[in-house]
Design a protein around this motif. Sequence first.
Motif, PDB file in Angstrom:
ATOM      1  N   THR A  53       0.815  -1.212   0.000  1.00  0.00           N
ATOM      2  CA  THR A  53       0.000   0.000   0.000  1.00  0.00           C
ATOM      3  C   THR A  53       0.847   1.260   0.000  1.00  0.00           C
ATOM      4  N   ASP A  54       1.989   1.206   0.657  1.00  0.00           N
ATOM      5  CA  ASP A  54       2.791   2.407   0.855  1.00  0.00           C
ATOM      6  C   ASP A  54       3.819   2.662  -0.240  1.00  0.00           C
ATOM      7  N   GLU A  55       4.358   1.609  -0.835  1.00  0.00           N
ATOM      8  CA  GLU A  55       5.448   1.836  -1.785  1.00  0.00           C
ATOM      9  C   GLU A  55       5.654   0.655  -2.710  1.00  0.00           C
ATOM     10  N   GLN A  56       6.475   0.908  -3.728  1.00  0.00           N
ATOM     11  CA  GLN A  56       6.933  -0.114  -4.659  1.00  0.00           C
ATOM     12  C   GLN A  56       8.456  -0.160  -4.570  1.00  0.00           C
ATOM     13  N   ARG A  57       9.005  -1.351  -4.372  1.00  0.00           N
ATOM     14  CA  ARG A  57      10.454  -1.515  -4.265  1.00  0.00           C
ATOM     15  C   ARG A  57      10.911  -2.579  -5.251  1.00  0.00           C
ATOM     16  N   GLY A  58      12.153  -2.474  -5.694  1.00  0.00           N
ATOM     17  CA  GLY A  58      12.643  -3.478  -6.616  1.00  0.00           C
ATOM     18  C   GLY A  58      14.152  -3.523  -6.679  1.00  0.00           C
ATOM     19  N   THR A  59      14.663  -4.679  -7.102  1.00  0.00           N
ATOM     20  CA  THR A  59      16.103  -4.865  -7.261  1.00  0.00           C
ATOM     21  C   THR A  59      16.374  -5.602  -8.564  1.00  0.00           C
ATOM     22  N   LEU A  60      17.267  -5.035  -9.355  1.00  0.00           N
ATOM     23  CA  LEU A  60      17.746  -5.686 -10.566  1.00  0.00           C
ATOM     24  C   LEU A  60      19.194  -6.074 -10.331  1.00  0.00           C
ATOM     25  N   ARG A  61      19.492  -7.347 -10.470  1.00  0.00           N
ATOM     26  CA  ARG A  61      20.865  -7.833 -10.300  1.00  0.00           C
ATOM     27  C   ARG A  61      21.365  -8.370 -11.630  1.00  0.00           C
ATOM     28  N   THR A  62      22.530  -7.881 -12.038  1.00  0.00           N
ATOM     29  CA  THR A  62      23.198  -8.410 -13.227  1.00  0.00           C
ATOM     30  C   THR A  62      24.518  -9.023 -12.789  1.00  0.00           C
ATOM     31  N   ALA A  63      25.300  -9.480 -13.748  1.00  0.00           N
ATOM     32  CA  ALA A  63      26.584 -10.102 -13.414  1.00  0.00           C
ATOM     33  C   ALA A  63      27.524  -9.126 -12.727  1.00  0.00           C
ATOM     34  N   SER A  64      27.324  -7.822 -12.965  1.00  0.00           N
ATOM     35  CA  SER A  64      28.270  -6.848 -12.420  1.00  0.00           C
ATOM     36  C   SER A  64      27.637  -5.778 -11.540  1.00  0.00           C
ATOM     37  N   ARG A  65      26.308  -5.699 -11.480  1.00  0.00           N
ATOM     38  CA  ARG A  65      25.661  -4.596 -10.788  1.00  0.00           C
ATOM     39  C   ARG A  65      24.469  -5.074  -9.975  1.00  0.00           C
TER      40      ARG A  65
END
Length: 320
Positions: A53-65
């Motif tokens: 309800t309060d927020e949207q969070r996310g994580t993108l992980r690649t081989a280097s980042r």
Amino acid sequence: MSDNRSVLVLTNPYDVTADVVLRLLAERRVPVVRLDPGADLHADASLTVTYDTDEQRGTLRTASRELDTTRIRSVWVRRPSPYEGPPGLNDQDRRFAAEQALWGTRGILASLPGASYLNHPWNNRAAEFKPAQLSTARRCGFLVPDTVITNDPHEARKFATHQPGGVVYKPLWNTLYRVDDRPHSVWVREVHAAEITDAVSVCPHMFQAKVDKAFDVRVTAVGGRVFGVRIDSPDLDWRHRQDLMTCTPVEVPEPIARATVAYLAELRLTYGAFDLAATTAGDWYFLECNPNGQWAWQPAETTAAVAHAIADQLEKGPDT
């Protein structure tokens, strides 16, 4: 630099056009993450997003980042690979995985909070329909050749008969086509009324009055900036034998520049590659606009100017 938010570039690993802009961003010390979601996310990358309800969070992980998806300033939707699913699965499972990736991953990457898009994928898709292009071009002040789109052979022949300067046929979409199991392109070509058969009834066909052109023009637009190139070619469709064409920078008339900017605004685009035909009388006719057209094939000074304009747009991020 005070703004350390990243630019996310969605494209395949062989996209040398993207490399031109990425070098500029690197020189400006703008953080960049390059991702080919249709391939990378079933190889060495992962994407996780949570919603409450309060927020949207996310994580993108690649081989280097590792990237916080709320810290993305801009997304450049260039030329990502199709979502085809990971290899090694049977056909049904691979199709299922591909469609889940399309509707899941693509949906996430198209709805990142606080990011600007060049261009947003939904807007890109909507702007690819040629009927919408012609309708929008008329409203924005472009000259448009007389055109009919029909699956009625009688209407097609009647249209062709009443065009004193001749008629050309154009496919409504560049569908992959094979002849004798070899790839075959359907180029724009001149047709006569007698050539139009009842096969037209199979699907919509697009016929357009032939413009008595002196030369072709490519206008590349990035935001409010426009860059013109004159194209001289022996072919009706200059794309057919590009090795025979010559390109020189040309000034874009103010009415055309205004119409171009208005067109982008109406279709909610930041970038567009406009193809026009210029007559000996000095009229410029709108033919089509590719919302994700290639641009690095143009003269060096034009290519550099377009690259800088795109880099500026990506570095700027969303308007505040």
